[in-house]
Design an enzyme around this catalytic site. Structure first.
Site, PDB file in Angstrom:
ATOM      1  N   ASP A  95      86.141 -65.569  45.893  1.00 11.14           N
ATOM      2  CA  ASP A  95      86.848 -65.380  47.163  1.00 11.14           C
ATOM      3  C   ASP A  95      86.594 -63.985  47.752  1.00 11.14           C
ATOM      4  O   ASP A  95      87.086 -63.661  48.829  1.00 11.14           O
ATOM      5  CB  ASP A  95      88.353 -65.615  46.939  1.00 11.14           C
ATOM      6  N   LYS A 149      97.493 -72.597  43.008  1.00  9.85           N
ATOM      7  CA  LYS A 149      96.391 -73.560  43.003  1.00  9.85           C
ATOM      8  C   LYS A 149      96.456 -74.412  41.741  1.00  9.85           C
ATOM      9  O   LYS A 149      97.056 -74.011  40.737  1.00  9.85           O
ATOM     10  CB  LYS A 149      95.046 -72.810  43.038  1.00  9.85           C
ATOM     11  N   ASP A 182      98.820 -69.694  49.739  1.00  5.11           N
ATOM     12  CA  ASP A 182      97.398 -69.877  49.451  1.00  5.11           C
ATOM     13  C   ASP A 182      96.543 -69.727  50.720  1.00  5.11           C
ATOM     14  O   ASP A 182      95.326 -69.629  50.639  1.00  5.11           O
ATOM     15  CB  ASP A 182      97.178 -71.260  48.814  1.00  5.11           C
ATOM     16  N   GLU A 186      96.046 -67.159  52.307  1.00  5.24           N
ATOM     17  CA  GLU A 186      96.211 -65.699  52.262  1.00  5.24           C
ATOM     18  C   GLU A 186      95.071 -64.947  52.943  1.00  5.24           C
ATOM     19  O   GLU A 186      95.260 -63.851  53.463  1.00  5.24           O
ATOM     20  CB  GLU A 186      96.330 -65.232  50.799  1.00  5.24           C
ATOM     21  N   ARG A 226      93.539 -65.489  55.706  1.00  6.07           N
ATOM     22  CA  ARG A 226      93.754 -65.283  57.148  1.00  6.07           C
ATOM     23  C   ARG A 226      94.758 -64.165  57.394  1.00  6.07           C
ATOM     24  O   ARG A 226      94.741 -63.539  58.450  1.00  6.07           O
ATOM     25  CB  ARG A 226      94.173 -66.606  57.801  1.00  6.07           C
ATOM     26  N   LYS A 247      86.273 -60.934  53.969  1.00  3.51           N
ATOM     27  CA  LYS A 247      87.413 -61.287  53.108  1.00  3.51           C
ATOM     28  C   LYS A 247      87.061 -60.891  51.677  1.00  3.51           C
ATOM     29  O   LYS A 247      86.090 -61.402  51.108  1.00  3.51           O
ATOM     30  CB  LYS A 247      87.708 -62.792  53.195  1.00  3.51           C
TER      31      LYS A 247
END
Ligand code: BES
Ligand code: ZN
Ligand code: ZN
Length: 512
Positions: free
Chosen positions: A298, A287, A357, A359, A361, A275
């Site tokens: 992330d 968020k 959020d 996102e 996946r 990711k």
């Protein structure tokens, strides 16, 4: 920091300082009285600058998957951080198991991981003072120790490479930056190739879930495919896993001891999917102020996959290893994707978006589908800072191991933990699976208000792998350990690179 085996004639006199690892009386004897006065035993570390010597307490160095050794090295690194010392001499202690190669590897890992600094953006730099560590091996075990030190240095350097990427600020480090670094990685090794794909390609491949996340970012998405293919000779070699503890990995039914392919057959093929959210604002499901900070991290999954390719190339592993990185930002704007959108994914599975959020996946769904179809791997492992729920379930120091095949997950945990990293298996079930049923599409991307968020995400991901790959897949949720607010183990605050060593140990120790 260079870590070298000391020749027979080299002693503490050849270095600025000596680190004495002391568990046995023999090592401490010379300074026994002074150590007793200083409370050594209750205190783990006693510094004697007048003797240019640092004592560090160590029990059996092979204890706890060699973490005893790693943490003792980390304590030495910390104690010398403000010294004016450029070279250090160390006599490596003898482990009870006799596995000096693994001890050497763990020692190098502990030193290099702990001496890490990220000061690129600081006006005043604070490089770690020690430049060279001279290591004396137990008698007759020089070769094994040298191999361990070398492998441990490669691993830890790759972790620090991953940390550097994850720590980069989000306005600097865009999907394009990641693609450029991946290209440089491929240029550095003749065994590594890199292909980079942009939005037109993603459209042609129907990667609409990935594209939806990118929709309101000014930076184009990048799908990056790195591939490490071993030289023909190395694909046939066996028994390369000594420094990682193969001698005490008892899972093998393969008496040959080969960690890779048997001579003549194709090497085992791994696909790692990362990711790579270079920033996750949450999108329109924005968020909170506190939830958003540190979301540059992330991209840790993708950065870890880059580190795995680097380490594999340097260690010349006898496997084919692919890295698939899904890189984009998740931002807000008039053209942002939104709750209620329905997306047709690459796999043809339709998704009702109910939370922008969730996102990661969506990006992974298309990347997993792509990786299975294009690479046809023997095993596929994704790494992702995917859910806060995983952090709540396991704490901030442990990676969640999820998937469809319990034995595979347990097998992964058992071998990956030999790296000293922490892994815990989280099982899903049919009741959790039905929480993502949607009224308007095949699935929805989150189950609001439902506990078990890490497993919910794993069940979602499983839908996008072709059936025959589901039992070959492991999902690693690194949301907890990938990035920290304080130091722990051999990690500093910030990016840790956790996941890399576990995956490397897993590949090296696995025998099938
Ligand atoms: N990147 C986050 C997960 C995360 C949270 C990573 C904390 C590191 C630390 C992910 O994209 C996310 O926002 N997940 C949501 C999912 C939810 C909306 C179903 C979460 O965990 O809250
Ligand atoms: Zn998110
Ligand atoms: Zn995210």
């Amino acid at each position: 920091m260079k870590i070298n085996l000391a020749g027979k004639t080299v002693s503490a006199d050849n270095a600025d300082y000596e680190v004495v690892f002391c568990g046995s009386d023999a090592a401490c004897r010379e300074d026994a009285e002074a150590l007793a006065l200083a409370g050594f035993g209750r205190a783990d570390v006693v510094d004697m600058p007048e003797r240019r010597r640092l004592y560090v307490k160590i029990d059996d160095p092979s204890k706890d998957n060699y973490n005893e050794m790693r943490f003792a090295a980390a304590k030495a690194v910390k104690a010398l951080a403000d010294h004016n010392v450029k070279s250090v001499f160390v006599r490596l202690p003898q482990p009870a198991c006799g596995c000096v190669e693994q001890t050497g590897c763990a020692f190098a890992e502990g030193l290099i991981l702990s001496a890490y600094r990220f000061d690129k953006y600081k006006s005043e730099k604070s490089p770690y003072p020690v430049e060279e560590v001279l290591v004396a091996a137990p008698d007759g075990q020089e070769d094994a120790v040298a191999k361990g030190l070398s492998d441990g240095s490669v691993l830890a350097d790759a972790v620090n490479y991953t940390r550097d990427i994850t720590n980069e600020p989000p306005q600097v480090y865009t999907p394009e930056s990641m693609a450029s670094d991946a290209g440089k990685l491929a240029e550095s090794y003749s065994t590594v190739t890199c292909e980079v794909f942009g939005p037109e390609y993603l459209k042609s491949e129907n990667m609409n879930a990935f594209l939806a996340v990118n929709q309101s970012s000014p930076h184009e998405p990048r799908l990056i495919h790195l591939a490490y293919v071993p030289k023909a000779a190395s694909a046939d070699k066996s028994g390369t896993s000594g420094a990682f503890g193969a001698s005490d990995a008892s899972n093998s039914t393969d008496a040959s001891g080969s960690a890779g392919a048997q001579a003549g057959s194709a090497p085992r093929k791994y696909a790692f999917v990362g990711k790579g959210l270079t920033y996750d604002s949450g999108g329109l499901t924005l968020k909170s102020r506190t939830g958003m900070s540190d979301m540059k991290s992330d991209k840790a999954g993708a950065a870890t996959v880059m580190g795995i390719i680097k380490a594999a190339a340097e260690l010349e592993l006898p496997f084919e290893i692919h890295g698939v990185l899904g890189c984009t930002e998740n931002m807000i704007g008039a053209d942002a994707y939104k709750p209620d959108d329905v997306i047709v994914s690459r796999a043809g599975v339709t998704i009702e978006v109910n939370n922008t959020d969730a996102e990661g996946r969506l990006v992974l769904a298309d990347c997993l589908s792509w990786a299975c179809d294009k690479i046809a791997p023997d095993e596929i492992i994704d790494l992702a800072t995917l859910t806060g729920a995983c952090v709540n379930a396991l704490g901030a120091y442990t990676t969640g191991v999820l998937g469809c095949d319990f034995d595979r997950m347990m097998g992964f945990k058992r071998l990956a933990e030999k790296s000293g990293e922490l892994y815990s298996v989280l099982e899903s079930n049919k009741y959790i699976a039905r929480l993502i049923n949607s009224k308007v599409a095949d699935v929805k991307n989150s189950a609001p208000g439902k506990p078990g968020g890490a497993q919910i995400a794993a069940v979602f991901l499983s839908k996008f792998l072709p059936e025959k790959y589901r039992d070959k897949w492991i999902h690693l949720d690194i949301a907890g350990p990938a990035f920290g607010s304080e130091e722990w183990g051999c990690n500093h605050a910030g990016a840790t690179g956790e996941g890399l060593r576990g995956c490397m140990y897993y590949m090296m120790l696995k025998k099938e």
